[in-house]
Design an enzyme around this catalytic site. Sequence first.
Site, PDB file in Angstrom:
ATOM      1  N   MET A   2      -2.395   5.314  -6.768  1.00  0.00           N
ATOM      2  CA  MET A   2      -3.841   5.074  -6.684  1.00  0.00           C
ATOM      3  C   MET A   2      -4.148   4.185  -5.476  1.00  0.00           C
ATOM      4  SD  MET A   2      -5.384   5.261 -10.462  1.00  0.00           S
ATOM      5  CE  MET A   2      -5.232   3.543 -10.942  1.00  0.00           C
ATOM      6  N   HIS A  37       1.954  -1.425  -2.400  1.00  0.00           N
ATOM      7  CA  HIS A  37       2.835  -2.590  -2.252  1.00  0.00           C
ATOM      8  C   HIS A  37       4.275  -2.097  -2.224  1.00  0.00           C
ATOM      9  CE1 HIS A  37       3.432  -1.955  -6.518  1.00  0.00           C
ATOM     10  NE2 HIS A  37       2.153  -2.181  -6.760  1.00  0.00           N
ATOM     11  N   GLY A  86       6.448  -1.977  -4.368  1.00  0.00           N
ATOM     12  CA  GLY A  86       6.806  -1.138  -5.520  1.00  0.00           C
ATOM     13  C   GLY A  86       6.580   0.328  -5.199  1.00  0.00           C
ATOM     14  N   HIS A  87       5.432   0.616  -4.605  1.00  0.00           N
ATOM     15  CA  HIS A  87       5.158   2.002  -4.218  1.00  0.00           C
ATOM     16  C   HIS A  87       6.157   2.492  -3.170  1.00  0.00           C
ATOM     17  CE1 HIS A  87       0.997   0.676  -5.518  1.00  0.00           C
ATOM     18  NE2 HIS A  87       1.132   1.790  -6.202  1.00  0.00           N
ATOM     19  N   GLN A 131      -8.992   8.308 -16.046  1.00  0.00           N
ATOM     20  CA  GLN A 131      -8.095   7.486 -16.855  1.00  0.00           C
ATOM     21  C   GLN A 131      -8.685   6.098 -17.143  1.00  0.00           C
ATOM     22  OE1 GLN A 131      -4.987   7.845 -13.848  1.00  0.00           O
ATOM     23  NE2 GLN A 131      -4.604   5.656 -13.992  1.00  0.00           N
ATOM     24  N   LYS A 154       8.819   2.794 -13.328  1.00  0.00           N
ATOM     25  CA  LYS A 154       9.081   2.440 -14.719  1.00  0.00           C
ATOM     26  C   LYS A 154       8.299   1.207 -15.159  1.00  0.00           C
ATOM     27  CE  LYS A 154      13.522   2.934 -15.995  1.00  0.00           C
ATOM     28  NZ  LYS A 154      15.014   3.061 -15.844  1.00  0.00           N
ATOM     29  N   SER A 188      -0.929  -3.449  -8.043  1.00  0.00           N
ATOM     30  CA  SER A 188      -2.118  -3.544  -7.192  1.00  0.00           C
ATOM     31  C   SER A 188      -3.126  -4.524  -7.761  1.00  0.00           C
ATOM     32  CB  SER A 188      -2.769  -2.167  -7.048  1.00  0.00           C
ATOM     33  OG  SER A 188      -1.849  -1.245  -6.497  1.00  0.00           O
ATOM     34  N   ARG A 189      -3.114  -4.680  -9.074  1.00  0.00           N
ATOM     35  CA  ARG A 189      -4.089  -5.580  -9.702  1.00  0.00           C
ATOM     36  C   ARG A 189      -3.748  -7.060  -9.508  1.00  0.00           C
ATOM     37  NH1 ARG A 189      -4.177  -1.168 -13.633  1.00  0.00           N
ATOM     38  NH2 ARG A 189      -6.309  -0.395 -13.902  1.00  0.00           N
TER      39      ARG A 189
END
Lengths: 313, 313
Positions: B37, B41, B43-44, B71, B179, B217-218
């Site tokens: 989305m 970061h 993680g992506h 969603q 995960k 992201s949050r």
Amino acid sequence: MPAAAHEPEVIRDKAAMRAWSRRRRAEGKVVALVPTMGFLHDGHLSLVSAAVAAAAGPVAVVVSIYVNPSQFAPTEDLATYPSDFAGDLRKLAATGAVAAVFCPPDLYVRGGRPDASESGGAISCLEQGDGYGHETWIRVERLEKGLCGSSRPVFFRGVATVVAKLFNIVEPDIAVFGKKDYQQWRVICRMVHDLDFAIEIIGSEIVREADGLAMSSRNVHLSCEEREKALSISRSLVNARTAALNGNSHGQQIKDQIVQTLEEAGGQVDYVEIVEQESLTPVERIDRPAVICVAAWFGKVRLIDNIEIQPPS
Amino acid sequence: MPAAAHEPEVIRDKAAMRAWSRRRRAEGKVVALVPTMGFLHDGHLSLVSAAVAAAAGPVAVVVSIYVNPSQFAPTEDLATYPSDFAGDLRKLAATGAVAAVFCPPDLYVRGGRPDASESGGAISCLEQGDGYGHETWIRVERLEKGLCGSSRPVFFRGVATVVAKLFNIVEPDIAVFGKKDYQQWRVICRMVHDLDFAIEIIGSEIVREADGLAMSSRNVHLSCEEREKALSISRSLVNARTAALNGNSHGQQIKDQIVQTLEEAGGQVDYVEIVEQESLTPVERIDRPAVICVAAWFGKVRLIDNIEIQPPS
């Protein structure tokens, strides 16, 4: 007798089916899928012809034969649904147009636990499962309601889900559905559109017996007398269309007339509805393209039929 | 500075995306999809690396960037979900491993009537529609319940549906999910299995900041103080795993300890659950592979995290 080259290849395995299909596409062929539940009649064979016509070029037609348990409610006729695999193969071979027949023994998971076999049995759309069986369902939430959806509450969930599975296994470019199952055809069109399947859906016209009865695998269960009475369905639909084209656009009057005709013939009406052709929204007046849809019982057999009406503008 | 050859191609159109993907596959490449989305970061970026590793050969990695409205419930943070498209592109280019970025302006129908634009507005999973908008939804009926499904009732329906759409548009061979969204990963695995998508799903390990906070992201919405307090999540999870591996397999004790730690830090717990890794069925004792899942609010930010535990046999 058809040449051996026209004998369809029989494929039972999902992975083999997908690999077959990818090879055909790599050869430049359009892959066309005709999903059926077997016990084939001329209506099904017309779907094969429609697939060839729609491809307009080199085509590999796959006919799937699979009686999908998840679209039958426990009270419905899964156990007595007719089958004749040898006959089906013979008819498909005779067309000379079918490259493969996909007839998987089963398309659903029956549990992933080591002890799953103990809890076997047929999957039903009503079954909640133990957390290891099939649990993913596709719903076309508005179109699945009304018409057949009212009396067959799990039907379209089962249809949409198994068709999505077949689409993902066969990966066709084209898929052909009969317009006799009008709501089913619209549900599938909508699913394909909403979920972005790269598949062109062809709606193929109803094929009728010489006397007007819409062809159906379930017709075999009609007695001679019931079959005669069931002709009231197509007769009343043709009369309704004539009336509508002659200026009677009043929906309720038309529906009442059909119900009366069916009941006088001894049928038990499930529904008679007049709806918009694409949205299946009920219409009060036939002042735009509409379709009259009927479901009625004759004896122990539930029959459906419909007729499209394009009113003069 | 990355070579120009490493700049990802930006694709906004569904048909162009599918055509691009089919060309790559025809060239013998594995197509790998990383759905995101945006507001990317590390993680992506680790998902991109995982895609390359999973392909084990010539690969074309597609990263999709799409904030999926369906969603989010109306009460959730769709409006404030962070975005930085230019920054995202820069980060993806710097990896040198991303061939295309798919960023459609919208993935849903907003009505098919001529006057549909008048009734515009964002689609929500709660919206019933007028019969001409998007109406097809996929549900993974058991796995979508519990954990995040309890407090976010439309979340997994929206996720499964948009991921199926992305699968049908991009037609990847591989797709990679983090995960950190453990339940989402399992829901997608199940959907792919149940609907026979020909896609290998890779679950990629959680990437954490140096201090242990799971990347999200949050996180950008956390104040410094909230961020410090939020470290209680990863800390309590690590402690729980240590306890479990040291012989405390009592689920309720472990959960109580985590709840206490989070509340002492000022967090508001949504849930703390210990479940089987595949079925997500709650376990009372950690005597088989399990995962502890946590969701908690710190200020106005809802964070999730989890830790897998393989107990000694």
